[in-house]
Design a protein around this motif. Structure first.
Motif, PDB file in Angstrom:
ATOM      1  N   LEU A  84      -3.586 -11.477  -9.642  1.00 54.73           N
ATOM      2  CA  LEU A  84      -2.826 -10.570  -8.771  1.00 54.73           C
ATOM      3  C   LEU A  84      -1.446 -10.252  -9.324  1.00 54.73           C
ATOM      4  O   LEU A  84      -0.996  -9.092  -9.280  1.00 54.73           O
ATOM      5  CB  LEU A  84      -2.686 -11.191  -7.377  1.00 54.73           C
ATOM      6  N   LYS A  85      -0.757 -11.259  -9.850  1.00 57.36           N
ATOM      7  CA  LYS A  85       0.660 -11.107 -10.218  1.00 57.36           C
ATOM      8  C   LYS A  85       0.962  -9.927 -11.141  1.00 57.36           C
ATOM      9  O   LYS A  85       1.945  -9.210 -10.920  1.00 57.36           O
ATOM     10  CB  LYS A  85       1.183 -12.417 -10.841  1.00 57.36           C
ATOM     11  N   PRO A  86       0.145  -9.654 -12.164  1.00 55.17           N
ATOM     12  CA  PRO A  86       0.477  -8.527 -13.051  1.00 55.17           C
ATOM     13  C   PRO A  86       0.434  -7.166 -12.360  1.00 55.17           C
ATOM     14  O   PRO A  86       0.989  -6.189 -12.882  1.00 55.17           O
ATOM     15  CB  PRO A  86      -0.608  -8.604 -14.138  1.00 55.17           C
ATOM     16  N   LEU A  87      -0.201  -7.090 -11.196  1.00 55.47           N
ATOM     17  CA  LEU A  87      -0.352  -5.814 -10.488  1.00 55.47           C
ATOM     18  C   LEU A  87       0.752  -5.564  -9.474  1.00 55.47           C
ATOM     19  O   LEU A  87       0.887  -4.449  -8.957  1.00 55.47           O
ATOM     20  CB  LEU A  87      -1.703  -5.772  -9.765  1.00 55.47           C
ATOM     21  N   LEU A  88       1.548  -6.577  -9.180  1.00 58.12           N
ATOM     22  CA  LEU A  88       2.529  -6.464  -8.103  1.00 58.12           C
ATOM     23  C   LEU A  88       3.693  -5.552  -8.488  1.00 58.12           C
ATOM     24  O   LEU A  88       4.255  -5.659  -9.581  1.00 58.12           O
ATOM     25  CB  LEU A  88       3.056  -7.848  -7.721  1.00 58.12           C
ATOM     26  N   GLN A  89       4.035  -4.656  -7.563  1.00 57.56           N
ATOM     27  CA  GLN A  89       5.160  -3.736  -7.712  1.00 57.56           C
ATOM     28  C   GLN A  89       6.199  -4.063  -6.629  1.00 57.56           C
ATOM     29  O   GLN A  89       5.915  -4.793  -5.678  1.00 57.56           O
ATOM     30  CB  GLN A  89       4.668  -2.294  -7.576  1.00 57.56           C
ATOM     31  N   PRO A  90       7.416  -3.538  -6.761  1.00 61.31           N
ATOM     32  CA  PRO A  90       8.468  -3.872  -5.786  1.00 61.31           C
ATOM     33  C   PRO A  90       8.083  -3.618  -4.325  1.00 61.31           C
ATOM     34  O   PRO A  90       8.542  -4.332  -3.427  1.00 61.31           O
ATOM     35  CB  PRO A  90       9.634  -2.970  -6.214  1.00 61.31           C
ATOM     36  N   GLN A  91       7.229  -2.626  -4.065  1.00 65.50           N
ATOM     37  CA  GLN A  91       6.859  -2.324  -2.679  1.00 65.50           C
ATOM     38  C   GLN A  91       5.814  -3.280  -2.107  1.00 65.50           C
ATOM     39  O   GLN A  91       5.529  -3.251  -0.909  1.00 65.50           O
ATOM     40  CB  GLN A  91       6.334  -0.877  -2.558  1.00 65.50           C
ATOM     41  N   HIS A  92       5.268  -4.138  -2.959  1.00 64.87           N
ATOM     42  CA  HIS A  92       4.189  -5.021  -2.514  1.00 64.87           C
ATOM     43  C   HIS A  92       4.748  -6.325  -1.934  1.00 64.87           C
ATOM     44  O   HIS A  92       4.729  -7.375  -2.563  1.00 64.87           O
ATOM     45  CB  HIS A  92       3.239  -5.326  -3.677  1.00 64.87           C
ATOM     46  N   THR A  93       5.269  -6.217  -0.721  1.00 71.05           N
ATOM     47  CA  THR A  93       5.907  -7.372  -0.075  1.00 71.05           C
ATOM     48  C   THR A  93       5.136  -7.904   1.126  1.00 71.05           C
ATOM     49  O   THR A  93       5.442  -8.974   1.627  1.00 71.05           O
ATOM     50  CB  THR A  93       7.323  -6.994   0.400  1.00 71.05           C
ATOM     51  N   LYS A  94       4.122  -7.129   1.578  1.00 67.63           N
ATOM     52  CA  LYS A  94       3.347  -7.558   2.738  1.00 67.63           C
ATOM     53  C   LYS A  94       1.865  -7.291   2.488  1.00 67.63           C
ATOM     54  O   LYS A  94       1.503  -6.238   1.937  1.00 67.63           O
ATOM     55  CB  LYS A  94       3.780  -6.816   4.010  1.00 67.63           C
ATOM     56  N   ALA A  95       1.033  -8.244   2.941  1.00 69.15           N
ATOM     57  CA  ALA A  95      -0.406  -8.131   2.691  1.00 69.15           C
ATOM     58  C   ALA A  95      -1.214  -8.257   3.972  1.00 69.15           C
ATOM     59  O   ALA A  95      -0.890  -9.069   4.849  1.00 69.15           O
ATOM     60  CB  ALA A  95      -0.846  -9.209   1.699  1.00 69.15           C
ATOM     61  N   LEU A  96      -2.266  -7.453   4.052  1.00 72.39           N
ATOM     62  CA  LEU A  96      -3.290  -7.631   5.077  1.00 72.39           C
ATOM     63  C   LEU A  96      -4.455  -8.372   4.428  1.00 72.39           C
ATOM     64  O   LEU A  96      -4.959  -7.959   3.374  1.00 72.39           O
ATOM     65  CB  LEU A  96      -3.790  -6.277   5.594  1.00 72.39           C
ATOM     66  N   VAL A  97      -4.871  -9.463   5.047  1.00 66.81           N
ATOM     67  CA  VAL A  97      -5.984 -10.263   4.538  1.00 66.81           C
ATOM     68  C   VAL A  97      -7.169 -10.031   5.471  1.00 66.81           C
ATOM     69  O   VAL A  97      -7.126 -10.400   6.649  1.00 66.81           O
ATOM     70  CB  VAL A  97      -5.614 -11.759   4.470  1.00 66.81           C
ATOM     71  N   LEU A  98      -8.219  -9.399   4.943  1.00 68.18           N
ATOM     72  CA  LEU A  98      -9.376  -9.055   5.753  1.00 68.18           C
ATOM     73  C   LEU A  98     -10.378 -10.201   5.730  1.00 68.18           C
ATOM     74  O   LEU A  98     -10.976 -10.497   4.695  1.00 68.18           O
ATOM     75  CB  LEU A  98     -10.033  -7.772   5.225  1.00 68.18           C
TER      76      LEU A  98
END
Length: 250
Positions: free
Chosen positions: A113-127
């Motif tokens: 996951l880490k290489p894909l993270l951008q500054p806007q990626h601060t919150k996640a929905l876990v389905l």
């Protein structure tokens, strides 16, 4: 002949067996075998390693990732926190077997996951809130990413699928499918989220790797989102297992 294996029930097609046997062949690793052990009852597990001291490690899959906990002599910090084990290292000392439980699912997920993270990626929905979500939630906490669990029932998560509004989808820019929805052969199914509110700011991650691109990921790609399936997570955790089994221990 040293032995490794996968325990679970039932066991169908196994990524692990093919992966390790191919690894042994391509890297010319001799004197080790990897096989599948379908156990209808976890009580049968100790018979494997107590009757055959050639066993020095196992992978654990459903439904035994939690059922093996009482059999462990020691747990790694992440396995203890998640209360789930998918990798066991066995040492035979003075006539007894010493078992240490690890969880490499979290390592595989986080590293992919880490290489894909951008500054806007601060919150996640876990389905989904089943066993597969444990490693994901552990990793999100470690990465300081706030999250909400989405479930079909209000009692099993923070949100239900019916509550997913335009505002929520726009706020939670990472969406991770931890449910089995969309797995082969039911490739025409996808989690019921409002895909029309996705954008190029979103990152969609599906733990499923068969098919390569689930309908969930396809719908995300069509909206310009970054997408990722669970295959690299499997590869990374498999290599981590190998590292754990073959680590020099005191």
């Amino acid at each position: 002949m040293k032995k490794l294996g996968l325990i679970g029930y039932p066991l169908g097609h196994s990524f692990s067996k093919k992966y390790y046997l191919d690894k042994f062949e391509s890297e010319q690793i001799k004197g080790i075998d990897y096989d599948l052990y379908s156990l209808p009852d976890i009580a049968e597990f100790p018979k494997l390693y107590l009757q055959d001291q050639q066993f020095y490690g196992f992978n654990v899959t459903i439904p035994y990732k939690q059922a093996v906990l009482p059999l462990m002599d020691e747990l790694s910090p992440e396995a203890a926190q998640m209360e789930a084990v998918n990798c066991i290292r066995i040492q035979h000392k003075d006539g007894r077997a010493i078992l240490k439980g690890f969880n490499t699912d979290a390592y595989g997920f986080e590293a992919s996951l880490k290489p894909l993270l951008q500054p806007q990626h601060t919150k996640a929905l876990v389905l989904g809130n089943g066993g597969a979500a444990k490693a994901v939630l552990y990793s999100l906490r470690k990465l300081n990413i706030a999250y909400a669990v989405v479930s079909r029932s209000e009692t099993n998560g923070d949100l239900t699928y019916q509550q997913l509004s335009k505002e929520i989808i726009e706020e939670y820019t990472i969406i991770i499918n931890c449910s089995p929805i969309g797995t082969f052969p039911k490739v025409d199914e996808a989690p019921q989220i409002p895909y029309e509110y996705l954008s190029e700011s979103h990152l969609l991650y599906d733990l499923i790797y068969n098919p390569t691109e689930t309908l969930f990921l396809q719908k995300g790609r069509e909206k310009g989102a970054t997408i990722k399936n669970g295959y690299e997570m499997l590869l990374l955790q498999a290599e981590k297992n190998w590292e754990i089994w073959n680590a020099e221990t005191a």
